[in-house]
Design a protein around this motif. Structure first.
Motif, PDB file in Angstrom:
ATOM      1  N   ILE A  11       0.862  -1.112   0.044  1.00  0.00           N
ATOM      2  CA  ILE A  11       0.006  -0.043   0.020  1.00  0.00           C
ATOM      3  C   ILE A  11       0.978   1.119   0.090  1.00  0.00           C
ATOM      4  O   ILE A  11       1.770   1.281   0.432  1.00  0.00           O
ATOM      5  CB  ILE A  11      -1.107   0.098   1.231  1.00  0.00           C
ATOM      6  N   PRO A  12       0.530   2.242  -0.742  1.00  0.00           N
ATOM      7  CA  PRO A  12       1.317   3.565  -0.904  1.00  0.00           C
ATOM      8  C   PRO A  12       1.787   3.945   0.496  1.00  0.00           C
ATOM      9  O   PRO A  12       0.932   3.927   1.729  1.00  0.00           O
ATOM     10  CB  PRO A  12       0.482   4.384  -1.659  1.00  0.00           C
ATOM     11  N   GLU A  13       2.526   4.845   0.446  1.00  0.00           N
ATOM     12  CA  GLU A  13       3.257   5.537   1.671  1.00  0.00           C
ATOM     13  C   GLU A  13       2.167   6.697   2.129  1.00  0.00           C
ATOM     14  O   GLU A  13       1.524   7.296   1.292  1.00  0.00           O
ATOM     15  CB  GLU A  13       4.519   6.394   1.501  1.00  0.00           C
ATOM     16  N   GLY A  14       1.945   6.586   3.440  1.00  0.00           N
ATOM     17  CA  GLY A  14       1.000   7.491   3.965  1.00  0.00           C
ATOM     18  C   GLY A  14      -0.572   6.877   4.092  1.00  0.00           C
ATOM     19  O   GLY A  14      -1.414   7.386   4.810  1.00  0.00           O
ATOM     20  N   PHE A  15      -0.639   5.741   3.612  1.00  0.00           N
ATOM     21  CA  PHE A  15      -2.170   5.090   3.546  1.00  0.00           C
ATOM     22  C   PHE A  15      -2.265   4.489   4.859  1.00  0.00           C
ATOM     23  O   PHE A  15      -3.444   4.817   5.461  1.00  0.00           O
ATOM     24  CB  PHE A  15      -2.459   4.124   2.467  1.00  0.00           C
ATOM     25  N   LEU A  16      -1.471   3.883   5.472  1.00  0.00           N
ATOM     26  CA  LEU A  16      -1.491   3.256   6.747  1.00  0.00           C
ATOM     27  C   LEU A  16      -1.610   4.446   7.757  1.00  0.00           C
ATOM     28  O   LEU A  16      -2.669   4.412   8.592  1.00  0.00           O
ATOM     29  CB  LEU A  16      -0.411   2.383   6.849  1.00  0.00           C
ATOM     30  N   GLU A  17      -0.939   5.311   7.480  1.00  0.00           N
ATOM     31  CA  GLU A  17      -0.850   6.131   8.775  1.00  0.00           C
ATOM     32  C   GLU A  17      -2.139   7.194   8.726  1.00  0.00           C
ATOM     33  O   GLU A  17      -2.698   7.383   9.701  1.00  0.00           O
ATOM     34  CB  GLU A  17       0.140   7.191   8.368  1.00  0.00           C
ATOM     35  N   ILE A  18      -2.785   7.497   7.421  1.00  0.00           N
ATOM     36  CA  ILE A  18      -3.943   7.928   7.311  1.00  0.00           C
ATOM     37  C   ILE A  18      -5.134   7.171   7.904  1.00  0.00           C
ATOM     38  O   ILE A  18      -6.171   7.764   8.431  1.00  0.00           O
ATOM     39  CB  ILE A  18      -4.376   8.799   6.120  1.00  0.00           C
ATOM     40  N   GLY A  19      -5.174   5.862   7.842  1.00  0.00           N
ATOM     41  CA  GLY A  19      -6.042   4.944   8.225  1.00  0.00           C
ATOM     42  C   GLY A  19      -6.169   5.189   9.778  1.00  0.00           C
ATOM     43  O   GLY A  19      -7.398   4.900  10.210  1.00  0.00           O
ATOM     44  N   ILE A  20      -4.800   5.220  10.325  1.00  0.00           N
ATOM     45  CA  ILE A  20      -5.091   5.281  11.720  1.00  0.00           C
ATOM     46  C   ILE A  20      -5.439   6.437  12.343  1.00  0.00           C
ATOM     47  O   ILE A  20      -5.925   6.630  13.272  1.00  0.00           O
ATOM     48  CB  ILE A  20      -3.497   4.649  12.192  1.00  0.00           C
ATOM     49  N   ALA A  21      -4.984   7.378  11.530  1.00  0.00           N
ATOM     50  CA  ALA A  21      -5.543   8.933  11.954  1.00  0.00           C
ATOM     51  C   ALA A  21      -6.980   8.910  12.019  1.00  0.00           C
ATOM     52  O   ALA A  21      -7.684   9.474  12.890  1.00  0.00           O
ATOM     53  CB  ALA A  21      -5.116   9.924  10.883  1.00  0.00           C
ATOM     54  N   PHE A  32     -15.368  -1.771  22.984  1.00  0.00           N
ATOM     55  CA  PHE A  32     -16.279  -0.919  22.206  1.00  0.00           C
ATOM     56  C   PHE A  32     -15.192   0.101  21.428  1.00  0.00           C
ATOM     57  O   PHE A  32     -15.421   0.364  20.212  1.00  0.00           O
ATOM     58  CB  PHE A  32     -17.076  -0.139  23.001  1.00  0.00           C
ATOM     59  N   ASP A  33     -14.501   0.710  22.178  1.00  0.00           N
ATOM     60  CA  ASP A  33     -13.568   1.546  21.692  1.00  0.00           C
ATOM     61  C   ASP A  33     -12.700   1.288  20.277  1.00  0.00           C
ATOM     62  O   ASP A  33     -12.414   1.712  19.380  1.00  0.00           O
ATOM     63  CB  ASP A  33     -12.624   2.174  22.722  1.00  0.00           C
ATOM     64  N   THR A  34     -12.272  -0.089  20.451  1.00  0.00           N
ATOM     65  CA  THR A  34     -11.495  -0.627  19.563  1.00  0.00           C
ATOM     66  C   THR A  34     -12.249  -0.961  18.502  1.00  0.00           C
ATOM     67  O   THR A  34     -11.900  -0.625  17.316  1.00  0.00           O
ATOM     68  CB  THR A  34     -10.664  -1.947  20.190  1.00  0.00           C
ATOM     69  N   GLY A  35     -13.379  -1.334  18.553  1.00  0.00           N
ATOM     70  CA  GLY A  35     -14.123  -1.787  17.465  1.00  0.00           C
ATOM     71  C   GLY A  35     -14.663  -0.269  16.728  1.00  0.00           C
ATOM     72  O   GLY A  35     -14.731  -0.315  15.381  1.00  0.00           O
ATOM     73  N   ILE A  36     -14.977   0.755  17.335  1.00  0.00           N
ATOM     74  CA  ILE A  36     -15.364   2.143  16.739  1.00  0.00           C
ATOM     75  C   ILE A  36     -14.157   2.314  16.020  1.00  0.00           C
ATOM     76  O   ILE A  36     -14.320   2.835  15.142  1.00  0.00           O
ATOM     77  CB  ILE A  36     -15.780   2.870  17.817  1.00  0.00           C
ATOM     78  N   ALA A  37     -12.815   2.225  16.716  1.00  0.00           N
ATOM     79  CA  ALA A  37     -11.634   2.975  15.951  1.00  0.00           C
ATOM     80  C   ALA A  37     -11.326   1.914  14.533  1.00  0.00           C
ATOM     81  O   ALA A  37     -11.327   2.633  13.570  1.00  0.00           O
ATOM     82  CB  ALA A  37     -10.695   2.733  16.723  1.00  0.00           C
ATOM     83  N   ALA A  38     -11.561   0.725  14.782  1.00  0.00           N
ATOM     84  CA  ALA A  38     -11.200  -0.168  13.565  1.00  0.00           C
ATOM     85  C   ALA A  38     -12.265   0.080  12.634  1.00  0.00           C
ATOM     86  O   ALA A  38     -11.822   0.088  11.050  1.00  0.00           O
ATOM     87  CB  ALA A  38     -11.310  -1.481  13.806  1.00  0.00           C
ATOM     88  N   GLN A  39     -13.384   0.317  12.605  1.00  0.00           N
ATOM     89  CA  GLN A  39     -14.388   0.630  11.682  1.00  0.00           C
ATOM     90  C   GLN A  39     -14.159   2.062  11.024  1.00  0.00           C
ATOM     91  O   GLN A  39     -14.401   2.038   9.747  1.00  0.00           O
ATOM     92  CB  GLN A  39     -15.791   0.416  12.348  1.00  0.00           C
ATOM     93  N   ASN A  40     -13.846   2.936  11.778  1.00  0.00           N
ATOM     94  CA  ASN A  40     -13.337   4.183  11.134  1.00  0.00           C
ATOM     95  C   ASN A  40     -12.280   4.054  10.130  1.00  0.00           C
ATOM     96  O   ASN A  40     -12.129   4.553   9.013  1.00  0.00           O
ATOM     97  CB  ASN A  40     -12.685   5.206  12.239  1.00  0.00           C
ATOM     98  N   ALA A  41     -11.427   3.097  10.570  1.00  0.00           N
ATOM     99  CA  ALA A  41     -10.202   2.764   9.575  1.00  0.00           C
ATOM    100  C   ALA A  41     -10.665   2.094   8.112  1.00  0.00           C
ATOM    101  O   ALA A  41     -10.124   2.471   7.179  1.00  0.00           O
ATOM    102  CB  ALA A  41      -9.097   2.071  10.236  1.00  0.00           C
ATOM    103  N   VAL A  42     -11.548   1.270   8.355  1.00  0.00           N
ATOM    104  CA  VAL A  42     -12.192   0.418   7.258  1.00  0.00           C
ATOM    105  C   VAL A  42     -12.578   1.753   6.129  1.00  0.00           C
ATOM    106  O   VAL A  42     -12.355   1.308   5.406  1.00  0.00           O
ATOM    107  CB  VAL A  42     -13.369  -0.435   7.610  1.00  0.00           C
ATOM    108  N   VAL A  43     -13.504   2.483   6.726  1.00  0.00           N
ATOM    109  CA  VAL A  43     -14.007   3.429   5.793  1.00  0.00           C
ATOM    110  C   VAL A  43     -12.977   4.303   5.156  1.00  0.00           C
ATOM    111  O   VAL A  43     -12.943   4.648   3.829  1.00  0.00           O
ATOM    112  CB  VAL A  43     -14.927   4.341   6.615  1.00  0.00           C
ATOM    113  N   ALA A  44     -11.809   4.596   6.030  1.00  0.00           N
ATOM    114  CA  ALA A  44     -10.767   5.315   5.326  1.00  0.00           C
ATOM    115  C   ALA A  44      -9.740   4.615   4.187  1.00  0.00           C
ATOM    116  O   ALA A  44      -9.945   5.264   3.002  1.00  0.00           O
ATOM    117  CB  ALA A  44      -9.849   5.940   6.604  1.00  0.00           C
ATOM    118  N   PHE A  45      -9.748   3.312   4.663  1.00  0.00           N
ATOM    119  CA  PHE A  45      -9.133   2.611   3.867  1.00  0.00           C
ATOM    120  C   PHE A  45      -9.814   2.376   2.163  1.00  0.00           C
ATOM    121  O   PHE A  45      -9.210   2.568   1.209  1.00  0.00           O
ATOM    122  CB  PHE A  45      -8.686   1.203   4.316  1.00  0.00           C
TER     123      PHE A  45
END
Length: 277
Positions: free
Chosen positions: A49-59, A138-151
């Motif tokens: 995956i391109p540079e910055g994609f992982l980081e923005i997903g975690i952001a 709960f917090d982990t699941g909410i965070a992960a789903q935000n990352a899914v939408v970003a990716f």
């Protein structure tokens, strides 16, 4: 990189998701289309995956709501091929874990709060209680789903991996997780192969899952049976064996053995540092 263009409207995507027409007019925008077009991807190209994609997903994950701003999650990004191969084995032989260029282990992390409290000269007694673990989950699941939408907005594919809980202690050892942490779910991230386009899987209709003012299930049986028929039609369209959703899920909850060894999870959690008082 621009987000993938989804040409179907939200009303059209609604019809694909529920197999019926919406009973009211729907708002329509790019984010709603992206969310409603979601499907799991289980076949990946080897391209990194391109540079910055992982980081923005975690952001994006960090931008999700978090209870009391405690931020009780961490994520371990695994690119090493040998580790991904081992994680695939531990998760029940799910080969796409080894295939996807990035695997994310989403971790309920109470260890960080314990270290913070110790450095501030306080005890961390509240972390011993089930409420703290539930909050972290709960917090982990909410965070992960935000990352899914970003990716997915970047054209990447994802799939959640619950099989990471098949052998949580072995996963913890492999990822060198400290006490009071557990990897509760995994996520493959990468570019889908050409044959991984997939289709929108039908879900239970809103007259089953959406309740107004109070919980109501008087007509549930016939409404779920209607879903049985829609879900089975999808199975056959995909060239899969005919099956009733109700029979499938009933078998999954019928006995402890259906949990695939996870029926001992409370004891595992206690060994990993979650007393669950």
């Amino acid at each position: 990189m621009t987000s993938p263009k989804i040409t179907l409207s939200t009303a059209q995507l609604w019809e694909r998701r529920y197999r019926n027409q919406p009973s009211t007019s729907l708002p329509d925008n790019e984010i709603l289309r992206l969310q409603m077009a979601h499907h799991s991807v289980r076949s990946y190209r080897s391209d990194p995956i391109p540079e910055g994609f992982l980081e923005i997903g975690i952001a994006a994950a960090s931008s999700a709501a978090t209870s009391s701003n405690l931020q009780t999650w961490s994520v371990v990004a695994v690119k090493d091929q040998e580790k991904r191969n081992r994680l695939a084995e531990l998760a029940g032989g799910q080969v796409y874990i080894a295939q996807a260029p990035v695997f994310l282990a989403w971790v309920v992390d109470l260890s960080r709060l314990e270290r913070v409290a110790q450095r501030e000269g306080h005890s961390a007694e509240a972390l011993d209680y089930a409420e703290s673990f539930l909050m972290g989950t709960f917090d982990t699941g909410i965070a992960a789903q935000n990352a899914v939408v970003a990716f997915e907005s970047l054209g990447l594919g994802t799939v959640y991996i619950g099989g990471l809980r098949n052998h949580p202690e072995e996963v913890a050892a492999l990822l060198e997780l400290p006490e009071r942490t557990i990897a509760v779910v995994g996520m493959c991230v990468g570019y889908p192969t050409d044959n991984a386009a997939g289709d929108i899987k039908p879900r239970l209709a809103q007259d089953v899952v959406l309740h107004h003012e109070q919980y109501e299930h008087h007509q549930e049986a016939e409404r779920v049976e209607a879903y049985n028929q829609r879900a089975d039609a999808y199975q056959q369209e995909q060239g899969l064996s005919s099956r009733r959703w109700t029979e499938t899920v009933s078998m999954r909850v019928a006995k402890a053995a259906s949990l695939g060894g996870r029926h001992v999870m409370r004891h595992v959690l206690q060994r990993l540092g979650f007393p669950l008082d």
